[in-house]
Design a protein around this motif. Structure first.
Motif, PDB file in Angstrom:
ATOM      1  N   SER A 222       0.848  -1.214  -0.041  1.00  0.00           N
ATOM      2  CA  SER A 222      -0.117   0.019   0.214  1.00  0.00           C
ATOM      3  C   SER A 222       0.840   1.184  -0.009  1.00  0.00           C
TER       4      SER A 222
ATOM      5  N   PRO B  92      -5.790   3.527  -3.210  1.00  0.00           N
ATOM      6  CA  PRO B  92      -6.580   2.718  -4.297  1.00  0.00           C
ATOM      7  C   PRO B  92      -5.603   2.348  -5.554  1.00  0.00           C
ATOM      8  N   ASP B  93      -4.423   3.158  -5.643  1.00  0.00           N
ATOM      9  CA  ASP B  93      -3.593   3.091  -6.869  1.00  0.00           C
ATOM     10  C   ASP B  93      -2.482   2.156  -6.500  1.00  0.00           C
TER      11      ASP B  93
ATOM     12  N   ALA C 236      -6.111  -1.224   0.693  1.00  0.00           N
ATOM     13  CA  ALA C 236      -6.364  -1.236  -0.461  1.00  0.00           C
ATOM     14  C   ALA C 236      -7.283   0.092  -0.700  1.00  0.00           C
ATOM     15  N   GLU C 237      -8.261   0.390   0.417  1.00  0.00           N
ATOM     16  CA  GLU C 237      -9.211   1.577   0.210  1.00  0.00           C
ATOM     17  C   GLU C 237      -8.505   2.731   0.510  1.00  0.00           C
TER      18      GLU C 237
END
Ligand code: GSH
Length: 218
Positions: free
Chosen positions: A27, A86-87, A82-83
């Motif tokens: 992340s 997001p990229d 992930a939230e």
């Protein structure tokens, strides 16, 4: 930006911690890992002192202006990562591939009991003679079928092309195959080698090798 703290178990043994840590690492969110040695008299006490989550690892904590947060369970941690990023590519961009990746991760998260029971993660150990334990051959065959299905569609090098949640959830399995000397079919060897060579997996393994604790594998 608020920093996160991630409580993890021994890097040599804690497969769920490895998954949570790999998700946070991909992340790019800033975090510090704190290790609680497992299987000791003070293990549960240290986990309970970290947060009000159940005495398990991994647990993610954030305190600060963005609000206090406790996230427990490797999959919930991965979804939060992930939230917030997001990229970062934790999930495939295509909705159909993402649905399949979620299926793969869910199957790992709730299944493969024989593999988990009889072949506990022990990254730096090499142990023989567990391949005929009950249910292990079926679990290994299912892992190989799953990998083959994903790689046939993606073309590799990882299950959905780029390194993603699906590889993160199966990374501990690749270390188990190596630890317990499970033969990997020729067509899947490049995949397991790519997982073990991924820089984040290597980083975790280097720390596992340096850990002072030893745990007897029964
Ligand atoms: N479903 C949980 C499983 C967590 C779990 O069982 N963690 C193990 C270590 S890998 C643990 O904390 N064991 C400590 C204990 O049982 O006392 C997750 O995905 O995070």
């Amino acid at each position: 930006m608020d920093r996160y703290r991630l409580l993890i178990g021994n890097r040599n043994h804690s497969s769920w911690s490895l998954r949570g840590w790999l998700a946070m690492r991909l992340s790019g969110l800033p975090f510090e890992a704190e290790v609680v040695p497992l299987f000791r008299d003070d293990t549960a006490g240290k986990m309970v002192a970290f947060s009000d989550a159940p005495a398990r690892v991994p647990v993610l904590r954030r305190n600060g202006p963005a609000g206090d947060l406790v996230v427990w369970d490797s999959l919930a941690i991965l979804e939060h990562a992930a939230e917030r990023s997001p990229d970062a590519g934790l999930w495939p961009a295509d909705p159909d591939r993402r649905a399949e990746a979620r299926s793969v991760v869910a199957e790992m998260h709730s299944g493969f009991t024989a593999l988990r029971t009889h072949m506990p993660m022990a990254i730096r150990e090499r142990i023989d003679g567990r391949r005929d334990r009950p249910g292990v051959a079926d679990d290994v065959a299912r892992v190989f079928a799953l990998w083959r299905r994903c790689l046939a569609r993606s073309g590799g090098p990882f299950l959905f092309g780029e390194w993603s949640a699906a590889d993160i959830f199966f990374a501990p399995v690749t270390t188990r195959l190596r630890t317990y000397g499970v033969p990997v079919p020729d067509d899947l060897a490049a995949y397991t080698e790519a997982v073990l060579a991924h820089p984040h997996v290597r980083e975790w393994e280097a720390e596992a090798v340096r850990e002072p604790w030893t745990v007897e594998i029964e």
